[in-house]
Design a protein around this motif. Structure first.
Motif, PDB file in Angstrom:
ATOM      1  N   GLY A   1       0.822  -1.212   0.000  1.00 27.78           N
ATOM      2  CA  GLY A   1       0.000   0.000   0.000  1.00 27.78           C
ATOM      3  C   GLY A   1       0.851   1.254   0.000  1.00 27.78           C
ATOM      4  N   PHE A   2       1.942   1.226   0.746  1.00 24.65           N
ATOM      5  CA  PHE A   2       2.915   2.322   0.750  1.00 24.65           C
ATOM      6  C   PHE A   2       3.482   2.504  -0.647  1.00 24.65           C
ATOM      7  N   GLN A   3       3.945   1.415  -1.254  1.00 26.20           N
ATOM      8  CA  GLN A   3       4.554   1.471  -2.582  1.00 26.20           C
ATOM      9  C   GLN A   3       3.565   1.998  -3.619  1.00 26.20           C
ATOM     10  N   ALA A   4       2.325   1.528  -3.536  1.00 25.81           N
ATOM     11  CA  ALA A   4       1.301   1.952  -4.493  1.00 25.81           C
ATOM     12  C   ALA A   4       1.008   3.440  -4.356  1.00 25.81           C
ATOM     13  N   ASP A   5       0.978   3.924  -3.115  1.00 27.24           N
ATOM     14  CA  ASP A   5       0.721   5.353  -2.914  1.00 27.24           C
ATOM     15  C   ASP A   5       1.828   6.190  -3.541  1.00 27.24           C
TER      16      ASP A   5
END
Length: 318
Positions: A223-227
């Motif tokens: 989720g961090f990477q996608a953001d």
């Protein structure tokens, strides 16, 4: 792993104004890249790779019978801000073979192709080639070890259908290409055997497929990477978690997108350096001075140097 929206793309497809600047650069292969499509011999196949890593593979398979151009070629710029001009549209419309990534990464290609239909143009969409759904969360398919052999095989087949008399030549070069990937595969296997489950942190999922093949454990939540990939501001909780990975020495190496940096990335780099965590830059666009094989191998070697020798490689070749 949750599905996410396509990666951020502030792409402008400018079809009306021929005066707009283009970031189109030649792929630099032996088939005469650098000249315009109009100057290419009628016996030469005009091909386009949306990203220069795909253009490079086309050139390696097509050799002297192909003039290939990469649309996105500059490793020093953010590929997410790419603007496709009328010159790019003209180039794509004149091509007999096009290779594009798919998964929303280079959707401007679909718009250009739809605006300039050509029943004889062969288009290899790598997402479709690999049978990946639109919900596939990581679009950086060139880091997946199984991607380019499939691309090379299909490129050879399509080139052979365009020029049947040279089919054997294209097949032989595809076979040689497959063989040339062995050092990369061996390096991945060697790292996985020597450093199983190595914990790593990243900014974006650029090199995630390579990291998976190397047997690492990515402690940065997807989720961090996608953001970060989609240009969404990180929550304070994510920022705290990432900095904690460095401060508590929970990871052995920090990999970041070398082409897309901002104040937040800079703060993570500073934190990693402050806590003695080596860093490795990964690229979305093939860096200057490499072909696809040497680029992939260089990234694995940089990963190994970080883990084994505690050496950072923020810029390949430095």
């Amino acid at each position: 792993m949750p599905a996410v929206s396509p990666p951020r793309r502030r792409t402008v497809v400018a079809l009306a104004s021929a005066g707009l600047a283009t970031t189109m650069l030649a792929a630099g292969c032996s088939s005469g890249a650098g000249s315009t499509a109009a100057a290419v011999s009628s016996s030469t196949i005009v091909a386009v790779g949306a990203e220069n890593e795909y253009a490079n593979v086309i050139g390696q398979i097509g050799g002297k019978y192909v003039h290939v151009t990469a649309i996105e070629s500059n490793p020093n710029t953010d590929p997410h801000t790419f603007e496709a001009s009328a010159s790019v549209a003209q180039l794509v419309s004149s091509a007999s073979l096009v290779v594009q990534n798919g998964l929303g990464y280079d959707s401007y290609m679909n718009k250009i192709e739809a605006a300039a239909p050509n029943a004889h143009r062969k288009v290899i969409d790598v997402q479709s080639l690999l049978g990946l759904p639109d919900s596939t969360p990581n679009p950086h398919l060139w880091y997946k070890p199984t991607t380019m052999p499939a691309v090379a095989k299909t490129v050879a087949s399509d080139l052979a259908s365009i020029q049947p008399s040279h089919a054997g030549y294209f097949r032989a070069r595809a076979a040689a290409f497959d063989k040339s990937l062995q050092p990369w595969y061996q390096a991945l296997a060697a790292f996985k055997a020597a450093y199983p489950g190595t914990p790593v942190a990243v900014t974006e999922p650029v090199g995630d497929y390579m990291l998976q093949a190397a047997g690492t454990r990515n402690l940065t939540p997807f989720g961090f990477q996608a953001d970060v990939m989609n240009g969404v501001d990180l929550s304070p909780q994510y920022v705290s978690l990432q900095n904690g990975l460095f401060a508590q020495h929970k990871v052995k190496v920090f990999l970041y997108n070398q082409q897309v940096t901002d104040s937040l990335t800079a703060s993570f780099l500073a934190s990693a350096h402050r806590h003695g965590i080596p860093v490795v830059g990964v690229y979305e666009t093939m860096p200057t001075g490499y072909d696809y094989q040497s680029w992939m191998l260089a990234e694995v070697h940089a990963l190994q140097r970080a883990v084994a020798d505690h050496v950072s490689t923020q810029v390949l070749g430095s």
